[in-house]
Design an enzyme around this catalytic site. Sequence first.
Site, PDB file in Angstrom:
ATOM      1  N   ASP A 201       0.931  -1.262   0.133  1.00 34.86           N
ATOM      2  CA  ASP A 201       0.133   0.034   0.056  1.00 34.86           C
ATOM      3  C   ASP A 201       0.954   1.328   0.020  1.00 34.86           C
ATOM      4  OD1 ASP A 201      -2.818   0.893   0.788  1.00 34.86           O
ATOM      5  OD2 ASP A 201      -1.858   2.567   2.036  1.00 34.86           O
ATOM      6  N   GLU A 244      -4.755   2.133  -4.555  1.00 36.15           N
ATOM      7  CA  GLU A 244      -3.095   2.768  -4.618  1.00 36.15           C
ATOM      8  C   GLU A 244      -2.374   0.946  -3.672  1.00 36.15           C
ATOM      9  OE1 GLU A 244      -4.871   4.498  -1.272  1.00 36.15           O
ATOM     10  OE2 GLU A 244      -5.203   4.015  -2.678  1.00 36.15           O
TER      11      GLU A 244
END
Length: 326
Positions: A201, A244
């Site tokens: 992440d 993301e």
Amino acid sequence: MNGSVLIVGDSDFSARLCEKVRGLSVMTAWQVPDAQAATELLDSETPDIILLQAAQPSNWEFCQSLKQQRHHLWCYTILLDERNCPPEPISEEVLLRQVGLTTTALEVGADAYLWLPSATTVEGTASVDHLNRALQAHIRTAFRRNQAYRELSQANDLLSAIALVDPLTQLGNRRAFDWELPRQIQVTREQNHPLSLLIIDIDFFKQVNDDHGHLVGDQVLRMFADRLRHHMRFYETPFRYGGEEFVVLLQSTTAEDAEQLAERLRRLINDTPFVISKRLDLPLTISIGVATLAATDDEHGKELIRRADDNLLRAKRTGRNRVIMG
């Protein structure tokens, strides 16, 4: 005509076909004496058309077997019967025989059954010409159909590739990952090799979009995907998992090696800002959850993903910019 033809029959049958079919001599053509030889040849070659001598009983069985194989299903197959024409007038018995042969040929998978006796058994050159024209017409039809099949296959391959690729980062997308993970688990267990997974992440990515706009955010995602690609070995496969988040499948990689690789990747991102323009450098970090396939994990990888995701959440809760293995 361009294409390839396989002729299955005795030498006289092959020679007569070469005389009847205009352009056959300049095509890629294989001539084999029987079904067994044809089966061996099809292990390495895929002709557009297969012409079978109907007088050989084994060719009928060969045709049926051929059409049960998906990769040969599109080969245009014609059973050619050179046996004598019936006398005039045609009796009901002879007519039923020919209808029966035609029906059987179609039932075993042939695309066509043609009565093509030798010229010595047919009265009049006009009849011979009509029969030869029928064969030529079938061959032209076969080439047109096969060309359309190839074009459709190419279009389907392109659409399949598009469906499995994330358009922004050009990495495999979530669908590609969901397809690949169970396959890798099966291979891993068959070969008794380890398999590890990273879930990554980009920390505080929402702030990038809020402060600099989504175009900059998209550029960051593309640049991050490029770094993943350039720092992965060929058996380490990255995917965009969503937003993301990214995942990396690590074939033949132990838990210890996976943790070391994740730590190298974390340092790389931490130490190298994302240069968006001459006026904008973005120092970013990543958090990574690592997990390795266990013997008790399900075949679809849900438990493996859950553990890696839990480790990612721990990394984010304990300060981000770190790797958690568990």
